[in-house]
Design a protein around this motif. Sequence first.
Motif, PDB file in Angstrom:
ATOM      1  N   SER A  83     100.702  58.053  42.647  1.00  0.00           N
ATOM      2  CA  SER A  83     102.135  57.429  42.183  1.00  0.00           C
ATOM      3  C   SER A  83     102.841  58.394  41.601  1.00  0.00           C
ATOM      4  O   SER A  83     104.230  58.334  41.585  1.00  0.00           O
ATOM      5  CB  SER A  83     101.618  56.263  41.028  1.00  0.00           C
ATOM      6  N   LEU A  86     105.482  60.381  43.792  1.00  0.00           N
ATOM      7  CA  LEU A  86     106.469  59.536  44.381  1.00  0.00           C
ATOM      8  C   LEU A  86     107.952  59.914  43.678  1.00  0.00           C
ATOM      9  O   LEU A  86     109.139  59.816  44.044  1.00  0.00           O
ATOM     10  CB  LEU A  86     106.272  58.076  43.974  1.00  0.00           C
ATOM     11  N   PHE A  87     107.783  60.547  42.422  1.00  0.00           N
ATOM     12  CA  PHE A  87     108.660  60.946  41.648  1.00  0.00           C
ATOM     13  C   PHE A  87     109.070  62.517  41.923  1.00  0.00           C
ATOM     14  O   PHE A  87     110.128  63.080  41.739  1.00  0.00           O
ATOM     15  CB  PHE A  87     108.644  60.748  40.118  1.00  0.00           C
ATOM     16  N   PHE A 194     113.595  58.317  47.327  1.00  0.00           N
ATOM     17  CA  PHE A 194     112.645  57.581  46.119  1.00  0.00           C
ATOM     18  C   PHE A 194     112.671  56.169  46.862  1.00  0.00           C
ATOM     19  O   PHE A 194     111.651  55.591  46.699  1.00  0.00           O
ATOM     20  CB  PHE A 194     113.270  57.828  44.757  1.00  0.00           C
ATOM     21  N   LEU A 198     109.291  54.138  47.760  1.00  0.00           N
ATOM     22  CA  LEU A 198     108.913  53.187  47.044  1.00  0.00           C
ATOM     23  C   LEU A 198     108.698  51.867  47.861  1.00  0.00           C
ATOM     24  O   LEU A 198     107.743  51.196  47.542  1.00  0.00           O
ATOM     25  CB  LEU A 198     109.885  52.976  45.712  1.00  0.00           C
TER      26      LEU A 198
END
Length: 266
Positions: A83, A86-87, A194, A198
Amino acid sequence: MRIIFGNIVAIFRKELQGYFASPLAYVVAGFFWLLSGFFFVWILLSPDGIIQQIAQRDQLGMPTPPVDVAYEFLNMFLSVMGSLILFVLPILSMGLYSEERKRGTLELLATSPVTNWAVAVGKLLGVLTFFTIMVLPLLLYEVIALNAANPPIQPWVPLLAHAGLILLAASVLSLGMFISSLTDSSILAAFLTFVLILFLWVIDLIANTIGGAFGDALGYLSLMKNYTNLVRGVLDTSSLILFASYIFLGIFLTAQSIEAFRFQRS
């Protein structure tokens, strides 16, 4: 073939050296190490961590089946890492081509003797290598923590889990590279990457809501579902094929994007 391989290596070295010369890359790496270290300690040693939870169950005499602490910790930690990236990864991929557009060097790159495929593969290998270097310190933490596990965890489990993390990163970076080739704005490239990732991360939840054959087909595209399989130690060939498909798709679309740019300039 030797010339193409040499071109890929040259692009790879140039891209990797560029990351080590970029202050932003060091900021991203520091941010990644800070958060990953925090989650490492929190999952393992915090009052709500896995060790404390098992100790409380033992103190209360709660009848629970045996828990493989090492396996559960690795599963939880790498799920959080999945997770977190993802950033991080959209920031690493945003300048792969957008900076070339902004500096006006993309036209030179598009019209050079080096094939678009070689450039795309070299750039992807460069940024993926930098990310892999970012992951290496985490491996040291995990080795120290898992070394105390009794019974010891099977070596192929963490190897497969980390291979899944690298494949996930390669897929995200490949798609991000394509988006970066479409715009000269690095910020816009990072944002669109992103949003796309996502969507591919939560598409499994959407597929479960839809149901039926279409829902099953949609769920197969989920990054989260296929990454989780590898983190849990499940060697699913369909997951490997999916990640390979995303990597190839990103490279292919990037090459076509640059070819279209070359055609516009000709």
